[in-house]
Write a protein that holds these residues in place. Sequence first.
Motif, PDB file in Angstrom:
ATOM      1  N   SER A   1      -1.131   7.496  -8.071  1.00 32.07           N
ATOM      2  CA  SER A   1      -1.178   7.716  -9.515  1.00 32.07           C
ATOM      3  C   SER A   1      -2.372   6.999 -10.130  1.00 32.07           C
ATOM      4  CB  SER A   1       0.123   7.234 -10.167  1.00 32.07           C
ATOM      5  OG  SER A   1       0.060   7.355 -11.573  1.00 32.07           O
TER       6      SER A   1
ATOM      7  N   GLU B   1       3.030   6.151  -3.953  1.00 32.76           N
ATOM      8  CA  GLU B   1       3.020   6.984  -5.157  1.00 32.76           C
ATOM      9  C   GLU B   1       2.334   6.268  -6.312  1.00 32.76           C
ATOM     10  OE1 GLU B   1       5.663   6.503  -3.186  1.00 32.76           O
ATOM     11  OE2 GLU B   1       5.617   8.515  -2.284  1.00 32.76           O
TER      12      GLU B   1
ATOM     13  N   THR C   1       4.321   0.951  -3.797  1.00 28.91           N
ATOM     14  CA  THR C   1       4.540   2.266  -3.198  1.00 28.91           C
ATOM     15  C   THR C   1       3.227   3.050  -3.153  1.00 28.91           C
ATOM     16  OG1 THR C   1       5.016   3.401  -5.294  1.00 28.91           O
ATOM     17  CG2 THR C   1       6.869   2.310  -4.157  1.00 28.91           C
TER      18      THR C   1
END
Length: 337
Positions: A273, A269, A267
């Motif tokens: 991160s 995300e 992903t």
Amino acid sequence: MSEKILVDTLVGESIQKKIISGDKYKIIKLTGDASTRRYYRVVFEEKGYVVCLDMPRNPEDGEPDFLRIQKVLKNGDVRVPQILDYDIERGYYLEEDLGDQTFLRQLSLCKTRDEERSLYIEAVDLLISLHKTDLKKYPQEIFNKRSFDEEKLMQEIHFTFQQFVEGLMGYQRDKYNYNLMIKDFSSLAKRICRGPWVFTHRDYHSRNLMFKDNELIVIDFQDARRGLPQYDLSSLLEDCYYQITSENHDFLIERYWQNVGIEHYKTKEEFLSAYNLVAIQRIFKAIGSFAYIYRLRGDIRYLRHIGRAFERLKDIMFLSNEYPQLRQELSSLYYAY
């Protein structure tokens, strides 16, 4: 023998070998980088070259890292400086002259943010080419034998505490929460070390890209190693020398994600991160380098980059919000100084 006489002798030998041609030329000493290498510009009537003088090597030790890596990248169609002649026993390397226009200087000529974006697209696309280097094809090359492991990452963290927190700001180790911060940085480093790995330049920023004949050329790649793809990307987009707009920043991350990141992460995300964690380590390391250069050389120019770097470090730590106590401790030291 003075070094200019040595350069004259070596260039003369390159002429005799018909690698370059010309009779009259000037030899001009150039400002060096942070390494022990020395550089000279050799200017003929119609063309110029650059001579790099490095430490002499025994042929049995093989070619130096930057020469081996240069060949790998060139074979992969990554634009790197041409090396026309060399003699490793005398530490002589004759290279094409890339001029003085760094990517950073070219950015200063931008009239609009759209021009800035266009230039950064070139830099990101060049980085994508670098990161497409197939590590499996080069199992014996030096960049495959070293990586951003926990030891390397923490070595850089300790370096910044020594040079910046204690060396420049003057804090004594027993007077601040050193162990607490090292514990958080160690946790961060462990997470970065999980991979995935790509070919990593290690210092991919606006002063290590040259702009010549409307083309970007990457330099200073001799310390390449395996590392997270976000390391080089954050080096470019969180550059301590130049700040881009948030719109261009996000656009370029999306461009990189679509071309490389999506191949390594489930992903976006997850990718972002990891980007924030890498950026925290990278920027903190850069602050240590600036402090070190100032303390070693007394070069005050590097102090101005620390302020921008720390503010960006703080912003990313707020955004990530995974190590709030580390951010608070660092901020309390910095703003009390």
